[in-house]
Write an enzyme that holds these catalytic residues in place. Structure first.
Site, PDB file in Angstrom:
ATOM      1  N   CYS A 116      11.557 -22.946  42.654  1.00  0.00           N
ATOM      2  CA  CYS A 116      12.992 -23.137  42.372  1.00  0.00           C
ATOM      3  C   CYS A 116      13.335 -24.567  41.949  1.00  0.00           C
ATOM      4  O   CYS A 116      14.403 -24.810  41.389  1.00  0.00           O
ATOM      5  CB  CYS A 116      13.813 -22.763  43.586  1.00  0.00           C
ATOM      6  SG  CYS A 116      13.529 -21.082  44.114  1.00  0.00           S
ATOM      7  N   HIS A 257      20.844 -26.031  43.607  1.00  0.00           N
ATOM      8  CA  HIS A 257      20.107 -24.769  43.440  1.00  0.00           C
ATOM      9  C   HIS A 257      20.876 -23.669  44.167  1.00  0.00           C
ATOM     10  O   HIS A 257      21.318 -23.850  45.297  1.00  0.00           O
ATOM     11  CB  HIS A 257      18.695 -24.918  44.006  1.00  0.00           C
ATOM     12  CG  HIS A 257      17.965 -23.620  44.100  1.00  0.00           C
ATOM     13  ND1 HIS A 257      17.927 -22.727  43.060  1.00  0.00           N
ATOM     14  CD2 HIS A 257      17.265 -23.056  45.123  1.00  0.00           C
ATOM     15  CE1 HIS A 257      17.220 -21.657  43.428  1.00  0.00           C
ATOM     16  NE2 HIS A 257      16.813 -21.842  44.670  1.00  0.00           N
ATOM     17  N   ASN A 287      19.919 -15.667  43.516  1.00  0.00           N
ATOM     18  CA  ASN A 287      18.962 -16.757  43.374  1.00  0.00           C
ATOM     19  C   ASN A 287      18.050 -16.455  42.189  1.00  0.00           C
ATOM     20  O   ASN A 287      17.307 -15.480  42.212  1.00  0.00           O
ATOM     21  CB  ASN A 287      18.147 -16.878  44.677  1.00  0.00           C
ATOM     22  CG  ASN A 287      17.151 -18.034  44.647  1.00  0.00           C
ATOM     23  OD1 ASN A 287      16.870 -18.599  43.589  1.00  0.00           O
ATOM     24  ND2 ASN A 287      16.616 -18.370  45.804  1.00  0.00           N
TER      25      ASN A 287
HETATM   26  N1  COA Z   1      20.840  -6.713  55.564  1.00  0.00           N
HETATM   27  C1  COA Z   1      21.050  -6.579  56.886  1.00  0.00           C
HETATM   28  N2  COA Z   1      20.319  -7.204  57.809  1.00  0.00           N
HETATM   29  C2  COA Z   1      19.341  -8.002  57.383  1.00  0.00           C
HETATM   30  C3  COA Z   1      19.060  -8.191  56.021  1.00  0.00           C
HETATM   31  C4  COA Z   1      19.849  -7.493  55.089  1.00  0.00           C
HETATM   32  N3  COA Z   1      19.683  -7.596  53.771  1.00  0.00           N
HETATM   33  N4  COA Z   1      18.024  -9.032  55.899  1.00  0.00           N
HETATM   34  C5  COA Z   1      17.667  -9.388  57.147  1.00  0.00           C
HETATM   35  N5  COA Z   1      18.456  -8.746  58.048  1.00  0.00           N
HETATM   36  C6  COA Z   1      18.401  -8.807  59.493  1.00  0.00           C
HETATM   37  C7  COA Z   1      17.075  -9.244  60.041  1.00  0.00           C
HETATM   38  O1  COA Z   1      16.160  -8.179  60.074  1.00  0.00           O
HETATM   39  C8  COA Z   1      17.430  -9.725  61.426  1.00  0.00           C
HETATM   40  O2  COA Z   1      17.542  -8.629  62.247  1.00  0.00           O
HETATM   41  P1  COA Z   1      17.062  -8.716  63.794  1.00  0.00           P
HETATM   42  O3  COA Z   1      17.952  -9.768  64.401  1.00  0.00           O
HETATM   43  O4  COA Z   1      17.279  -7.347  64.294  1.00  0.00           O
HETATM   44  O5  COA Z   1      15.629  -9.141  63.745  1.00  0.00           O
HETATM   45  C9  COA Z   1      18.841 -10.296  61.221  1.00  0.00           C
HETATM   46  O6  COA Z   1      19.314  -9.766  59.964  1.00  0.00           O
HETATM   47  C10 COA Z   1      18.879 -11.796  61.192  1.00  0.00           C
HETATM   48  O7  COA Z   1      17.811 -12.226  60.379  1.00  0.00           O
HETATM   49  P2  COA Z   1      17.645 -13.722  59.970  1.00  0.00           P
HETATM   50  O8  COA Z   1      16.460 -13.845  59.098  1.00  0.00           O
HETATM   51  O9  COA Z   1      17.737 -14.590  61.171  1.00  0.00           O
HETATM   52  O10 COA Z   1      18.988 -13.877  59.128  1.00  0.00           O
HETATM   53  P3  COA Z   1      19.562 -15.173  58.500  1.00  0.00           P
HETATM   54  O11 COA Z   1      20.917 -15.418  58.960  1.00  0.00           O
HETATM   55  O12 COA Z   1      18.567 -16.305  58.560  1.00  0.00           O
HETATM   56  O13 COA Z   1      19.702 -14.724  56.980  1.00  0.00           O
HETATM   57  C11 COA Z   1      18.500 -15.049  54.946  1.00  0.00           C
HETATM   58  C12 COA Z   1      18.563 -14.282  56.279  1.00  0.00           C
HETATM   59  C13 COA Z   1      17.246 -14.603  54.224  1.00  0.00           C
HETATM   60  C14 COA Z   1      19.742 -14.702  54.143  1.00  0.00           C
HETATM   61  C15 COA Z   1      18.456 -16.572  55.250  1.00  0.00           C
HETATM   62  O14 COA Z   1      17.463 -16.839  56.203  1.00  0.00           O
HETATM   63  C16 COA Z   1      18.194 -17.382  54.025  1.00  0.00           C
HETATM   64  O15 COA Z   1      18.971 -17.412  53.108  1.00  0.00           O
HETATM   65  N6  COA Z   1      17.072 -18.129  54.032  1.00  0.00           N
HETATM   66  C17 COA Z   1      16.713 -18.933  52.901  1.00  0.00           C
HETATM   67  C18 COA Z   1      16.121 -18.059  51.856  1.00  0.00           C
HETATM   68  C19 COA Z   1      16.010 -18.744  50.524  1.00  0.00           C
HETATM   69  O16 COA Z   1      16.854 -19.490  50.145  1.00  0.00           O
HETATM   70  N7  COA Z   1      14.935 -18.429  49.829  1.00  0.00           N
HETATM   71  C20 COA Z   1      14.717 -18.909  48.533  1.00  0.00           C
HETATM   72  C21 COA Z   1      14.145 -20.263  48.538  1.00  0.00           C
HETATM   73  S1  COA Z   1      14.279 -20.981  46.963  1.00  0.00           S
END
Ligand code: COA
Length: 330
Positions: A116, A257, A287
């Site tokens: 990214c 980003h 993204n």
């Molecule tokens: N819909 C519903 N629930 C979801 C989900 C979705 N699309 N994706 C994940 N969950 C669930 C998980 O399974 C987890 O459930 P659990 O508590 O029963 O285990 C819960 O939501 C919380 O998961 P978590 O990973 O802690 O959520 P979060 O608040 O961190 O959000 C992201 C998840 C991926 C949105 C967040 O971590 C994020 O944006 N990370 C950075 C990713 C990124 O930018 N990547 C690209 C890099 S360039």
């Protein structure tokens, strides 16, 4: 060697795939909801490329616009850099495919693999090529077809990513006060496992097993990526401002980003840049990795948010981990 600015951004172009995929389109086949996606990421919809489209074919359209805006011909390009994590083919570079499509016969063409942060790595390469006399005009493309490496059955990644391309012509020197005032790039290879594709490279070559086990798709430790994103984006903001000799108060537009609205908000808060000076497109494009910043810049220009003379701060992070930033007088 002359002093900064070595180069300015002379023209931008963008290509948006026509298919729009809304959050509710995931609800039927994944355990997720529009509300969860909007609250946790800020994404409302994203674009999906067609089966026949590749990064190079999408880049062709964006490049035509960027060249026209820069007022140069394709034969003026001394280098052509494609930043992508989703190349047309494993070999050779997507930049060479794009070179053939547009007929840039005077250019050296190569790809940059910095996920990214790739567009900012590409701009930094372009500056270097210009400063050392290899080129007077460099095309930097940030382009992705992330749907090709995203597991559509994995709700934690499927909802995040989209496709698209942005292209910029970087030209020698300053023009009408415009110029790249600073760039900063950095990596931490100890964090490769936070976001990677396990199979398909030499560490685990292509096999039937990898398709069965779906290890040819991106794997992400979302929470850890989030944590490092916040830290590295903050460092990148500070460093680009310091190198440019400007303060956050002088910045007219922050173009981060576009990964997650919460990471964008945290970056803006760290830099002390108010919301009205922060560009957000994650709601409409999701993204798009290396394409995210040039797509956002093109959106800002087309909607009148980005005007000549403005001081712009670009900042990105990505798999690797990689991160980078730049201050540009528009
Ligand atoms: N819909 C519903 N629930 C979801 C989900 C979705 N699309 N994706 C994940 N969950 C669930 C998980 O399974 C987890 O459930 P659990 O508590 O029963 O285990 C819960 O939501 C919380 O998961 P978590 O990973 O802690 O959520 P979060 O608040 O961190 O959000 C992201 C998840 C991926 C949105 C967040 O971590 C994020 O944006 N990370 C950075 C990713 C990124 O930018 N990547 C690209 C890099 S360039």
């Amino acid at each position: 060697m002359t002093a900064r600015p070595f180069a300015h951004l002379a023209g931008l172009g963008v290509y948006l795939p026509s298919r729009v995929v809304a959050n509710k389109d995931f609800e039927a086949r994944l355990e997720t909801s529009d509300q969860w996606i909007v609250e946790r990421t800020g994404i409302r919809e994203r674009r999906y490329a067609g089966a026949e489209e590749t990064v190079s074919t999408m880049a062709q359209a964006a490049t035509a616009t960027a060249l026209a805006r820069a007022g140069i011909g394709v034969e003026d390009l001394g280098a052509l850099i494609v930043a992508t994590a989703t190349p047309d083919h494993p070999l050779p570079s997507t930049a060479c495919y794009l070179q053939a499509l547009i007929g840039a016969r005077n250019a050296a063409a190569f790809d940059v693999a910095a996920a990214c942060s790739g567009f900012l790595f590409g701009i930094t390469m372009a500056e270097g090529l210009i400063a050392t006399g290899q080129a007077r005009h460099v095309l930097v493309v940030g382009g992705e077809k992330l749907t090709s490496i995203t597991d559509q059955d994995d709700r934690s990644t499927a909802i995040l990513f989209g496709d698209g391309v942005g292209a910029a012509v970087i030209s020698a020197g300053a023009k009408d006060g415009r110029g790249i005032l600073s760039t900063f790039i950095k990596s931490d290879g100890a964090l490769t496992n936070l976001l990677y594709i396990p199979s398909g490279g030499t560490a685990d070559p292509i096999s039937e097993r990898m398709v069965r086990e779906r290890t040819h798709y991106m794997k992400m430790a979302g929470r850890e990526v989030f944590k490092h994103a916040v830290l590295t984006m903050a460092e990148a903001c500070d460093e680009a401002l310091r190198r440019a000799g400007v303060t956050a108060e002088q910045i007219d537009l922050l173009v981060p980003h576009q990964a997650n609205i919460r990471i964008i908000d945290s970056t803006a808060k760290h830099a002390g840049i108010p919301a009205e000076k922060v560009l957000v497109t994650v709601d409409r494009y999701g993204n798009t990795s290396a394409a995210s910043i040039p797509m956002a810049l093109a959106y800002a220009e087309s909607t009148g948010r980005l005007k000549p003379g403005m001081l712009v701060l670009l900042v990105a992070f990505g798999a690797g981990f990689t991160w980078g930033s730049a201050v540009i007088r528009w």
